[in-house]
Design a protein around this motif. Structure first.
Motif, PDB file in Angstrom:
ATOM      1  N   ALA A 260       0.833  -1.214   0.000  1.00  0.00           N
ATOM      2  CA  ALA A 260       0.000   0.000   0.000  1.00  0.00           C
ATOM      3  C   ALA A 260       0.862   1.255   0.000  1.00  0.00           C
ATOM      4  O   ALA A 260       0.530   2.245  -0.651  1.00  0.00           O
ATOM      5  CB  ALA A 260      -0.932  -0.002   1.204  1.00  0.00           C
ATOM      6  N   ASP A 261       1.969   1.222   0.738  1.00  0.00           N
ATOM      7  CA  ASP A 261       2.869   2.382   0.796  1.00  0.00           C
ATOM      8  C   ASP A 261       3.523   2.671  -0.545  1.00  0.00           C
ATOM      9  O   ASP A 261       3.944   3.789  -0.801  1.00  0.00           O
ATOM     10  CB  ASP A 261       3.956   2.175   1.846  1.00  0.00           C
ATOM     11  CG  ASP A 261       3.451   2.399   3.257  1.00  0.00           C
ATOM     12  OD1 ASP A 261       2.381   3.013   3.412  1.00  0.00           O
ATOM     13  OD2 ASP A 261       4.135   1.963   4.199  1.00  0.00           O
ATOM     14  N   ARG A 262       3.610   1.695  -1.391  1.00  0.00           N
ATOM     15  CA  ARG A 262       4.234   1.878  -2.702  1.00  0.00           C
ATOM     16  C   ARG A 262       3.263   2.455  -3.732  1.00  0.00           C
ATOM     17  O   ARG A 262       3.675   2.985  -4.753  1.00  0.00           O
ATOM     18  CB  ARG A 262       4.779   0.548  -3.222  1.00  0.00           C
ATOM     19  CG  ARG A 262       5.921   0.002  -2.411  1.00  0.00           C
ATOM     20  CD  ARG A 262       6.419  -1.316  -3.020  1.00  0.00           C
ATOM     21  NE  ARG A 262       7.329  -1.996  -2.142  1.00  0.00           N
ATOM     22  CZ  ARG A 262       8.632  -1.722  -2.052  1.00  0.00           C
ATOM     23  NH1 ARG A 262       9.148  -0.784  -2.778  1.00  0.00           N
ATOM     24  NH2 ARG A 262       9.389  -2.400  -1.232  1.00  0.00           N
ATOM     25  N   HIS A 263       1.986   2.359  -3.457  1.00  0.00           N
ATOM     26  CA  HIS A 263       0.977   2.788  -4.419  1.00  0.00           C
ATOM     27  C   HIS A 263       0.766   4.296  -4.312  1.00  0.00           C
ATOM     28  O   HIS A 263       0.486   4.820  -3.229  1.00  0.00           O
ATOM     29  CB  HIS A 263      -0.339   2.052  -4.165  1.00  0.00           C
ATOM     30  CG  HIS A 263      -1.282   2.125  -5.312  1.00  0.00           C
ATOM     31  ND1 HIS A 263      -2.056   3.231  -5.544  1.00  0.00           N
ATOM     32  CD2 HIS A 263      -1.553   1.253  -6.299  1.00  0.00           C
ATOM     33  CE1 HIS A 263      -2.775   3.032  -6.628  1.00  0.00           C
ATOM     34  NE2 HIS A 263      -2.492   1.833  -7.108  1.00  0.00           N
ATOM     35  N   PRO A 264       0.873   5.026  -5.431  1.00  0.00           N
ATOM     36  CA  PRO A 264       0.710   6.482  -5.385  1.00  0.00           C
ATOM     37  C   PRO A 264      -0.623   6.930  -4.806  1.00  0.00           C
ATOM     38  O   PRO A 264      -0.691   7.943  -4.106  1.00  0.00           O
ATOM     39  CB  PRO A 264       0.827   6.905  -6.851  1.00  0.00           C
ATOM     40  CG  PRO A 264       1.590   5.820  -7.512  1.00  0.00           C
ATOM     41  CD  PRO A 264       1.225   4.562  -6.773  1.00  0.00           C
ATOM     42  N   ARG A 265      -1.694   6.206  -5.069  1.00  0.00           N
ATOM     43  CA  ARG A 265      -3.021   6.612  -4.592  1.00  0.00           C
ATOM     44  C   ARG A 265      -3.068   6.681  -3.070  1.00  0.00           C
ATOM     45  O   ARG A 265      -3.724   7.554  -2.495  1.00  0.00           O
ATOM     46  CB  ARG A 265      -4.086   5.658  -5.125  1.00  0.00           C
ATOM     47  CG  ARG A 265      -5.470   6.139  -4.820  1.00  0.00           C
ATOM     48  CD  ARG A 265      -6.510   5.379  -5.617  1.00  0.00           C
ATOM     49  NE  ARG A 265      -7.791   6.040  -5.489  1.00  0.00           N
ATOM     50  CZ  ARG A 265      -8.908   5.421  -5.264  1.00  0.00           C
ATOM     51  NH1 ARG A 265      -8.931   4.096  -5.188  1.00  0.00           N
ATOM     52  NH2 ARG A 265     -10.025   6.088  -5.137  1.00  0.00           N
ATOM     53  N   HIS A 266      -2.376   5.777  -2.419  1.00  0.00           N
ATOM     54  CA  HIS A 266      -2.301   5.777  -0.950  1.00  0.00           C
ATOM     55  C   HIS A 266      -1.780   7.135  -0.467  1.00  0.00           C
ATOM     56  O   HIS A 266      -2.348   7.742   0.443  1.00  0.00           O
ATOM     57  CB  HIS A 266      -1.386   4.639  -0.488  1.00  0.00           C
ATOM     58  CG  HIS A 266      -1.034   4.676   0.955  1.00  0.00           C
ATOM     59  ND1 HIS A 266      -1.913   4.291   1.939  1.00  0.00           N
ATOM     60  CD2 HIS A 266       0.097   5.060   1.597  1.00  0.00           C
ATOM     61  CE1 HIS A 266      -1.331   4.423   3.115  1.00  0.00           C
ATOM     62  NE2 HIS A 266      -0.115   4.888   2.939  1.00  0.00           N
ATOM     63  N   HIS A 267      -0.756   7.632  -1.102  1.00  0.00           N
ATOM     64  CA  HIS A 267      -0.138   8.892  -0.694  1.00  0.00           C
ATOM     65  C   HIS A 267      -0.974  10.102  -1.100  1.00  0.00           C
ATOM     66  O   HIS A 267      -1.103  11.053  -0.323  1.00  0.00           O
ATOM     67  CB  HIS A 267       1.279   8.989  -1.265  1.00  0.00           C
ATOM     68  CG  HIS A 267       2.176   7.925  -0.729  1.00  0.00           C
ATOM     69  ND1 HIS A 267       2.708   7.976   0.537  1.00  0.00           N
ATOM     70  CD2 HIS A 267       2.599   6.768  -1.280  1.00  0.00           C
ATOM     71  CE1 HIS A 267       3.444   6.890   0.741  1.00  0.00           C
ATOM     72  NE2 HIS A 267       3.383   6.146  -0.347  1.00  0.00           N
ATOM     73  N   THR A 268      -1.555  10.069  -2.297  1.00  0.00           N
ATOM     74  CA  THR A 268      -2.371  11.210  -2.714  1.00  0.00           C
ATOM     75  C   THR A 268      -3.597  11.348  -1.828  1.00  0.00           C
ATOM     76  O   THR A 268      -3.990  12.462  -1.481  1.00  0.00           O
ATOM     77  CB  THR A 268      -2.781  11.116  -4.196  1.00  0.00           C
ATOM     78  OG1 THR A 268      -3.519   9.916  -4.420  1.00  0.00           O
ATOM     79  CG2 THR A 268      -1.583  11.171  -5.118  1.00  0.00           C
ATOM     80  N   GLN A 269      -4.179  10.249  -1.431  1.00  0.00           N
ATOM     81  CA  GLN A 269      -5.354  10.306  -0.560  1.00  0.00           C
ATOM     82  C   GLN A 269      -4.989  10.805   0.840  1.00  0.00           C
ATOM     83  O   GLN A 269      -5.732  11.576   1.436  1.00  0.00           O
ATOM     84  CB  GLN A 269      -6.046   8.952  -0.504  1.00  0.00           C
ATOM     85  CG  GLN A 269      -6.750   8.626  -1.801  1.00  0.00           C
ATOM     86  CD  GLN A 269      -7.476   7.302  -1.775  1.00  0.00           C
ATOM     87  OE1 GLN A 269      -7.236   6.443  -0.929  1.00  0.00           O
ATOM     88  NE2 GLN A 269      -8.370   7.110  -2.722  1.00  0.00           N
ATOM     89  N   GLN A 270      -3.842  10.366   1.336  1.00  0.00           N
ATOM     90  CA  GLN A 270      -3.397  10.859   2.645  1.00  0.00           C
ATOM     91  C   GLN A 270      -3.172  12.363   2.608  1.00  0.00           C
ATOM     92  O   GLN A 270      -3.572  13.084   3.534  1.00  0.00           O
ATOM     93  CB  GLN A 270      -2.099  10.172   3.080  1.00  0.00           C
ATOM     94  CG  GLN A 270      -2.293   8.805   3.656  1.00  0.00           C
ATOM     95  CD  GLN A 270      -1.006   8.277   4.241  1.00  0.00           C
ATOM     96  OE1 GLN A 270       0.095   8.621   3.811  1.00  0.00           O
ATOM     97  NE2 GLN A 270      -1.122   7.426   5.245  1.00  0.00           N
ATOM     98  N   MET A 271      -2.540  12.858   1.565  1.00  0.00           N
ATOM     99  CA  MET A 271      -2.279  14.290   1.450  1.00  0.00           C
ATOM    100  C   MET A 271      -3.580  15.071   1.334  1.00  0.00           C
ATOM    101  O   MET A 271      -3.738  16.126   1.956  1.00  0.00           O
ATOM    102  CB  MET A 271      -1.381  14.588   0.251  1.00  0.00           C
ATOM    103  CG  MET A 271       0.057  14.182   0.431  1.00  0.00           C
ATOM    104  SD  MET A 271       0.813  14.980   1.866  1.00  0.00           S
ATOM    105  CE  MET A 271       1.001  13.581   2.954  1.00  0.00           C
ATOM    106  N   GLN A 272      -4.524  14.555   0.552  1.00  0.00           N
ATOM    107  CA  GLN A 272      -5.818  15.233   0.418  1.00  0.00           C
ATOM    108  C   GLN A 272      -6.534  15.315   1.763  1.00  0.00           C
ATOM    109  O   GLN A 272      -7.128  16.344   2.099  1.00  0.00           O
ATOM    110  CB  GLN A 272      -6.691  14.514  -0.608  1.00  0.00           C
ATOM    111  CG  GLN A 272      -6.200  14.708  -2.033  1.00  0.00           C
ATOM    112  CD  GLN A 272      -7.050  13.958  -3.016  1.00  0.00           C
ATOM    113  OE1 GLN A 272      -8.144  14.389  -3.341  1.00  0.00           O
ATOM    114  NE2 GLN A 272      -6.552  12.826  -3.484  1.00  0.00           N
TER     115      GLN A 272
END
Length: 70
Positions: A5-17
């Motif tokens: 999950a940490d490698r998937h960009p969507r995980h990070h974009t959603q956290q930032m949002q």
């Protein structure tokens, strides 16, 4: 070790949002707590700028802009 999950960009974009929205909400709530018009304007301006940044993360995630398409 980094999870899948940490490698998937969507995980990070959603956290930032989520974090940006929390800050936007905090800024807008504080507008009613201060009396100084300039500070109210600063809080609203900051909330608007962060809203634009949040949208950029969303556009990246959804590949809405040509710049984000591979």
């Amino acid at each position: 070790m980094t999870s899948e999950a940490d490698r998937h960009p969507r995980h990070h974009t959603q956290q930032m949002q989520t974090r940006l929205q929390e800050t936007i909400d905090h800024l807008r709530a504080d507008i009613d707590k201060v009396d100084e018009p300039q500070l109210k304007a600063m809080f609203e301006t900051a909330a608007e700028v962060l809203g634009g940044l949040k949208k950029a993360f969303s556009d990246y995630e959804q590949k809405n802009e040509s710049a984000w398409r591979g």
